[in-house]
Design an enzyme around this catalytic site. Sequence first.
Site, PDB file in Angstrom:
ATOM      1  N   GLY A  99       0.829  -1.216   0.000  1.00 11.06           N
ATOM      2  CA  GLY A  99       0.000   0.000   0.000  1.00 11.06           C
ATOM      3  C   GLY A  99       0.857   1.256   0.000  1.00 11.06           C
ATOM      4  O   GLY A  99       1.971   1.272  -0.536  1.00 11.06           O
ATOM      5  N   SER A 100       0.356   2.283   0.689  1.00  7.50           N
ATOM      6  CA  SER A 100       0.958   3.624   0.563  1.00  7.50           C
ATOM      7  C   SER A 100       2.383   3.743   1.100  1.00  7.50           C
ATOM      8  O   SER A 100       3.080   4.698   0.750  1.00  7.50           O
ATOM      9  CB  SER A 100       0.066   4.658   1.252  1.00  7.50           C
ATOM     10  N   VAL A 101       2.817   2.830   1.959  1.00  5.71           N
ATOM     11  CA  VAL A 101       4.225   2.922   2.396  1.00  5.71           C
ATOM     12  C   VAL A 101       5.154   2.779   1.198  1.00  5.71           C
ATOM     13  O   VAL A 101       6.288   3.247   1.215  1.00  5.71           O
ATOM     14  CB  VAL A 101       4.597   1.864   3.476  1.00  5.71           C
ATOM     15  N   SER A 102       4.639   2.141   0.131  1.00  9.01           N
ATOM     16  CA  SER A 102       5.444   1.942  -1.074  1.00  9.01           C
ATOM     17  C   SER A 102       5.577   3.224  -1.898  1.00  9.01           C
ATOM     18  O   SER A 102       6.392   3.295  -2.819  1.00  9.01           O
ATOM     19  CB  SER A 102       4.817   0.825  -1.926  1.00  9.01           C
ATOM     20  N   LYS A 103       4.761   4.228  -1.562  1.00 13.92           N
ATOM     21  CA  LYS A 103       4.866   5.497  -2.306  1.00 13.92           C
ATOM     22  C   LYS A 103       6.235   6.143  -2.106  1.00 13.92           C
ATOM     23  O   LYS A 103       6.663   6.974  -2.906  1.00 13.92           O
ATOM     24  CB  LYS A 103       3.761   6.459  -1.849  1.00 13.92           C
TER      25      LYS A 103
END
Lengths: 170, 575
Positions: free
Chosen positions: B287-291
Amino acid sequence: MAALPSPRDSGGTPHARREHAFPPTGPRTAVPGRPGLSVVPGAVPAPRPRPSGSAAAGYRSRFKASFKSNPARVTAALLVVFAVVFGLVLLNIYVAQNSFHLSDLQRRAAALQTEQRRLRYEVARAESPENVVEMGASLGLVAPGNQKFLEGPSVLVSERTPIEGEESSR
Amino acid sequence: MTKVRSTLRLLTLMCLMLAGSGVVAGRLFWLQVMDSSRMSAMAAEQRIRTLTLPANRGSILASDGTELAISMETKTVYASPREIEDPAGAAQVLAPILAIDTGKLQAKLTGDSGFVYIARRQDPEIGDQVAALKLPGIGLLPEPKRFYPSGPLAAQVLGFVGDENKGLAGLETTYDALLTGRPGKAVTERDPAGRVIPVGESSVQEAVEGNDLILTIDKQIQYEAEVALARAVVRWQANGGTAIVIDPRTGNILAMANNPTFDPNLLSSSDSAARRNRAVVDIMEPGSVSKMVTAAAALETNVTTPTEVMRVDDKLRIGAKTFSDSHPHPIESMTFSQIIQSSSNVGTIKVAERLGKQSLYDYLGKFGYGRKTGLDFPGESAGILPKPDKWWQTSLGTIAIGQGVAVTPLQMARAYATLANGGVEMEPNLVLATVDASGERHDTKPVQGPRVIDADTAETLTEMLVGVTGGEDGTGHAAAVPGYRVAGKTGTAQKPRIGAAGYSGYMSSFVGFAPADDPRLVVAVVLDDPQPFLAGETAAITFREIMEFSLRRLGAEAAGGRILPGPALAAPPSE
């Protein structure tokens, strides 16, 4: 037949004793400068022809002759043999005793090693954070609630309030 | 005639005696000469006993040198039923000592068997009590047993051993050969009663103890991480969770906590699912931690800058799929920093479109997606990173925001550790040193990986991520640690259904590091389907607890160069 003088009788030299102990096998020749030891022709029995290849028999006979004429030596030799055998027995006993002692020490070392490991385990268990927390709680210790870190009398460096759920568990 | 007969009889008798003597002599010749080696061996077998001396399995120690796993000698009680004359009587006196049912014990003691285990690995005190009974046909054998003094602490990391003292999980398996050591043997000559003949044949080949392992695990931080995680799971009714603490400068793992957990001392009563080290075995869509990776790639390739203003709607259609932001909003002008801090899906995808799928794929790979960490942990997953030629039309959008790829929590922590280390990867490591049987310590060296991004890019991105915990638009305010600047990112990812299409539930995570100016620690927290599901309201809080404790424990400098006092240990949540 005149017998050769014994070493004791002659008070002779070691050389003479050797000659007595080990009779010559052939005619002697005169030794210059030693008149007492000169050979009288006919006084010495004719040498017996030695059986060929029987050196061992010769030694045996010489030993026998020696033992007959020196009982003290025989006793001494027997004592030496006895002492050696007895010494060996004593050594054996000593080795056996040490062997028992060694295996006893090894058993004790193993037991102490096991005990040391058990104590290390006890220390590790006592030092485990879970145990420290339990011990602290049992002694009535509680973690602080609101924490404020001040610098000087009034400068607030940091503040920490317990989160929901944290308080109840402390 | 009589004389002749008598002579004949004598001759016959003599012949018989000669023949008999010949047979005896022949047999003697056979035994003494022809068969001597076999007979000697048989004789030696009766007198010579060879005992295997078990090697002590090496201990596993925490970084402060205290034991997390230790082997101790115990006593195994065995029986030789054929030598037991009164099985009922023996069972009567043995059963209370060994805490075994008398009837079952009597059944074991009855029969014609030569060897049967009665009770394995008993305390030495119990062994002494059994020995004192001097029961015929009952014997004791020394057997080592593995103990874990701190109970469930780091249980999934340590693993456990089986009945034969072989590692079956965790580091006990990875380093089994090193920990096991080499058994020795003792050869002794014994009399018919079994006693050692003191001056008989004797030789001892000493066992070589196994090496000790000193782990990078900090016992206090590990405990705090486990307590914080347990509290989070209870408080938000999560299915479970994992937390990792890494020193980004060395790659040393200071804590690796899992929940649910188990006590390796009580292995038989534990749930097999609780024995799994979720941090390295389980994969999830990040999810967004991968941004963070998408942003790093965009900054590194100069497709955008932190201050570039973009117009961002709350929805974006790519092919048949419509992507939306976490909350509805009108079209807004946002800087790239604000896009990351507010975790805008639409803004991130727009940047990823500029980046292109090959470039995004390359950077995901550089940050360690689809690649094992090098920890060599049993069952470690490499995650899933599909190649660009396998991507769907919508994959660029989904992968840019951390869906459609899968990583382990440790891989995610490694990616952030790379950023925290100025863009240089350090291989995660659990073993600080080994200590061999002679007591010599052999330190492991940190393994440096490649530079992934420039130091400048890393610094810029770090500042952007500080805004997540401290900025106005940040989604991770709950992760802020008073007194420290914290950089990090929230992630609330949908969970794919197992064995079916679509998603069900959420994985909430927060990964970050502090102090942002000189990172000492990276903490990753993942919660499996908590209620509420938003990471900013769950995982970020657990992150803060672990990070705050760890920073103060290590005496990390707070903002302004201050050192805050050490922390207090927390109590575990009540059931």
